[in-house]
Structure formats: C-alpha cells, structure tokens
Design an enzyme around this catalytic site. Structure first.
Site, mmCIF file in Angstrom:
data_model
loop_
_atom_site.group_PDB
_atom_site.id
_atom_site.type_symbol
_atom_site.label_atom_id
_atom_site.label_comp_id
_atom_site.label_asym_id
_atom_site.label_seq_id
_atom_site.Cartn_x
_atom_site.Cartn_y
_atom_site.Cartn_z
ATOM 1 N N ASP A 1 0.899 -1.037 -0.034
ATOM 2 C CA ASP A 1 -0.082 -0.036 0.012
ATOM 3 C C ASP A 1 0.944 1.335 0.098
ATOM 4 O OD1 ASP A 1 -2.591 -0.803 -0.160
ATOM 5 O OD2 ASP A 1 -2.830 -1.422 2.059
ATOM 6 N N TYR B 1 2.231 22.481 -11.130
ATOM 7 C CA TYR B 1 2.955 21.196 -11.609
ATOM 8 C C TYR B 1 4.567 21.376 -12.020
ATOM 9 C CZ TYR B 1 3.654 17.011 -14.422
ATOM 10 O OH TYR B 1 4.140 15.934 -14.891
ATOM 11 N N LYS C 1 7.880 19.630 -10.365
ATOM 12 C CA LYS C 1 8.838 18.974 -11.176
ATOM 13 C C LYS C 1 10.134 19.631 -11.224
ATOM 14 C CE LYS C 1 6.450 15.306 -12.311
ATOM 15 N NZ LYS C 1 6.665 14.319 -11.919
HETATM 16 N N1 NAP Z 1 2.166 12.103 -19.236
HETATM 17 C C1 NAP Z 1 2.962 12.835 -19.472
HETATM 18 O O1 NAP Z 1 2.842 13.783 -20.362
HETATM 19 C C2 NAP Z 1 4.136 13.097 -18.430
HETATM 20 C C3 NAP Z 1 5.195 13.891 -19.042
HETATM 21 C C4 NAP Z 1 6.177 14.038 -18.030
HETATM 22 C C5 NAP Z 1 6.289 13.487 -16.861
HETATM 23 N N2 NAP Z 1 5.347 12.523 -16.373
HETATM 24 C C6 NAP Z 1 5.484 12.015 -15.063
HETATM 25 O O2 NAP Z 1 5.565 10.553 -15.258
HETATM 26 C C7 NAP Z 1 4.927 10.079 -13.993
HETATM 27 C C8 NAP Z 1 4.019 9.046 -14.346
HETATM 28 O O3 NAP Z 1 2.905 9.697 -15.021
HETATM 29 P P1 NAP Z 1 1.982 8.913 -15.987
HETATM 30 O O4 NAP Z 1 1.842 9.923 -17.284
HETATM 31 O O5 NAP Z 1 2.390 7.458 -16.222
HETATM 32 O O6 NAP Z 1 0.429 9.215 -15.238
HETATM 33 P P2 NAP Z 1 -0.675 8.227 -14.731
HETATM 34 O O7 NAP Z 1 -0.953 6.920 -15.751
HETATM 35 O O8 NAP Z 1 -1.667 9.107 -14.489
HETATM 36 O O9 NAP Z 1 -0.240 7.384 -13.324
HETATM 37 C C9 NAP Z 1 -0.073 8.250 -12.209
HETATM 38 C C10 NAP Z 1 0.252 7.437 -11.020
HETATM 39 O O10 NAP Z 1 0.365 8.296 -9.794
HETATM 40 C C11 NAP Z 1 -0.429 7.623 -8.871
HETATM 41 N N3 NAP Z 1 -0.896 8.538 -7.844
HETATM 42 C C12 NAP Z 1 -1.562 9.699 -7.987
HETATM 43 N N4 NAP Z 1 -1.879 10.250 -6.762
HETATM 44 C C13 NAP Z 1 -1.359 9.216 -5.776
HETATM 45 C C14 NAP Z 1 -1.207 9.335 -4.372
HETATM 46 N N5 NAP Z 1 -1.954 10.396 -3.978
HETATM 47 N N6 NAP Z 1 -0.674 8.249 -3.769
HETATM 48 C C15 NAP Z 1 -0.195 7.112 -4.623
HETATM 49 N N7 NAP Z 1 0.039 7.233 -5.904
HETATM 50 C C16 NAP Z 1 -0.761 8.304 -6.427
HETATM 51 C C17 NAP Z 1 -1.631 7.039 -9.565
HETATM 52 O O11 NAP Z 1 -2.024 5.942 -8.784
HETATM 53 P P3 NAP Z 1 -3.610 5.719 -8.749
HETATM 54 O O12 NAP Z 1 -3.966 4.706 -9.772
HETATM 55 O O13 NAP Z 1 -3.880 5.016 -7.407
HETATM 56 O O14 NAP Z 1 -4.305 7.021 -9.160
HETATM 57 C C18 NAP Z 1 -0.879 6.270 -10.927
HETATM 58 O O15 NAP Z 1 -0.094 5.109 -10.535
HETATM 59 C C19 NAP Z 1 4.372 11.128 -13.148
HETATM 60 O O16 NAP Z 1 5.269 11.510 -12.238
HETATM 61 C C20 NAP Z 1 4.234 12.271 -14.151
HETATM 62 O O17 NAP Z 1 4.267 13.739 -13.655
HETATM 63 C C21 NAP Z 1 4.362 12.322 -17.164
#
Ligand code: NAP
Length: 253
Positions: free
Chosen positions: A66, A159, A163
């Site tokens: 968890d 955001y 980062k």
């Molecule tokens: N997508 C983009 O364009 C992008 C670009 C640059 C960097 N990133 C970074 O890459 C990483 C992964 O992003 P992604 O695109 O794969 O996003 P995603 O699919 O939306 O996944 C986000 C993850 O964060 C978890 N999360 C959110 N709030 C949480 C909390 N309070 N406690 C525990 N877990 C929590 C979610 O869990 P739940 O399933 O429980 O909600 C999920 O596992 C992030 O750090 C994001 O900022 C993303």
C-alpha cells in the site's frame, strides 16, 4: 543485479498503476531476467489488474505494498519492506498528478496537496531508496521528472514547480552518490499519451509510454544521468530556457 545489457532482476515501482510504469515493467520483463516486481500503489482494481498482468508477463514473484503519496510518514515502511524481502535493482518513482491549474491556483490548500504528492513524497521515497541502495551497494533509482520543470509556464506553473524541485534533488543526489554503486537516472519526458494527459491535445513531439520505457531501459547502466524523451526535447527546452521572458510569456504553450 542489473546485467551489462541493462536487464534488471528486481524492481520496486512506486506508482504501480502509472501508464509509464506499466510500460517500463513490460519492457524489463521482455529483457527476460525479471524475477521480482514489488508494486507499490493505492489499493484499487487497477492495482489488482496490474498484479495479474505482471504475472502474465512471466515474472515469478509479484508483491504489492500500500502506497499513499500523502502519507509521508509511511514511506520508509514501504521502501524498507521491499528491501527486506530481497535485493532491489531498480526503484522506479513514477507517481504524480497533473492538477487543474486554474482550480488549484484559487485554492492554496489544494495546491499544497499537489506539492505533497508530486514533490514531498518524491523527497521521502527518493532519499529512503537511496539509503537502502547504498547499504545494498548497487542499484538505480529512476525518477520521472518532466520538461515542464525547466521553465515556469502560465498554463502549468504549479505542476512545473514540483517537477523543478524533483529534478534538482534527483540530479544533485545522483552526483552525490557517485562511487557508491548507486545511480539516479532522471527522465525528462515532454508530453506522453497516458491517463494523466487524456483529453489534452497532444503537441508535436508527443510520445507513447513505451518510448519512455525504452529510454529508461537503455539508460540503466552507465551511472547517473539525465534523459530527454524524445531526445529532441533537449533542444526545444534548451531554446525555451534562454528565450527572453517577454517573448516566452506570449507563446501558446
Ligand atoms: N504523461 C505525461 O505527459 C508526463 C510527462 C512528463 C512527466 N510525467 C510524469 O511521469 C509520472 C507518471 O505519469 P503517467 O503519465 O504514467 O501518469 P498516470 O498514468 O496518470 O499515473 C499516475 C500514477 O500516480 C499515482 N498517484 C497519484 N496520486 C497518488 C497518491 N496520492 N498516492 C499514490 N499514488 C498516486 C496513480 O495512482 P492511482 O492509480 O492510485 O491514481 C498512478 O499510479 C508522473 O510523475 C508524471 O508527472 C508524465
């Protein structure tokens, strides 16, 4: 241990249901040596589904923990629990939220909660992971930073600020760990088509999660470094970083 080709045997995923994390675990499994995956995330059907999916990928040992990012006092237990059950080659820090910027800008406490998730929880899990990996004597922490952290934009200042903090800490820590056998790989993607960005219009240079996963897998060996995905983002953000502010603020980004 991670072999010379960059194939790990064990991975702790913090943010197990992240689309980027799922693609990365799949990429590691494809390399054929993955024996143990520890999936840390909030209890949900999506987490259960990920356990089943990783088993189907052929990984013999799949554990869950968890993990709630806002529970900072609980993070040490999550990380220590993963290391107590065996060696961890890779810690993947992939949790995060992309807030509705207009909403959080008028609600300071909601904004602070985003900081708790995107930054404070990375501080606690990153430092805890580094401590355990140092004792173990080897391993890589992969941190999902973002191109958004390079320069504050009107459209995603909060955001981006989280980062920027993550990126600064991860880069500095990686350099501080030089010579310990532990490295920190900082991933700076631009726009990735995931659940996080669903409904947003993909800009030029948008990538799929598997392209981020490939970049992670290719950069596991060779020490601490920063990796742009796609690589051309380095040039784009380099140019934006030095652009006069009066011009930058007029860009439709
Ligand atoms: N997508 C983009 O364009 C992008 C670009 C640059 C960097 N990133 C970074 O890459 C990483 C992964 O992003 P992604 O695109 O794969 O996003 P995603 O699919 O939306 O996944 C986000 C993850 O964060 C978890 N999360 C959110 N709030 C949480 C909390 N309070 N406690 C525990 N877990 C929590 C979610 O869990 P739940 O399933 O429980 O909600 C999920 O596992 C992030 O750090 C994001 O900022 C993303």
């Amino acid at each position: 241990m991670i072999n010379a080709l960059g194939a790990p045997q064990s991975v702790l995923v913090l943010g197990a249901t992240s689309d980027i994390a799922k693609a990365t675990v799949e990429r590691f499994a494809d390399a054929g040596r993955l024996q143990r995956v520890i999936l840390a995330g909030r209890s949900s059907e999506a987490l259960d589904a990920e356990v089943e999916r990783v088993r189907r990928l052929g990984v013999p040992e799949v554990q869950t923990h968890d993990f709630e990012a806002r529970d900072r006092a609980g993070h040490e237990q999550v990380v220590a629990g993963a290391f107590a059950a065996g060696e961890v080659d890779v810690v993947l820090v992939s949790f995060g939220v992309l807030p509705d910027e207009a909403r959080v800008r008028v609600d300071p406490l909601a904004a602070a909660e985003i900081v708790d998730i995107n930054y404070t929880a990375v501080v606690t899990t990153l430092l805890s992971s580094a401590n355990h990996l140092r004792v173990q004597g080897h391993g890589v922490i992969v941190v999902l930073s973002s191109a958004a952290g390079v320069r504050g934009r009107a459209s995603n200042a909060l955001y981006g600020s989280t980062k920027a903090g993550v990126d600064t800490l991860a880069c500095g820590l990686g350099d501080a760990l030089r010579g310990t056998g532990v490295s920190v790989v900082v991933i700076r993607p631009g726009f990735v088509r995931t659940r996080m960005t669903a409904g947003l219009r993909p800009p030029p240079l948008a990538v799929e999660p598997r392209e981020v996963a490939d970049a992670i897998a290719k950069n596991l060996v060779g020490g601490s470094r920063t990796v742009w995905v796609p690589p051309a983002m380095a040039w784009v953000m380099g140019a934006l970083a030095v652009m006069p502010r009066a011009v930058f603020r007029r860009l439709p980004i």
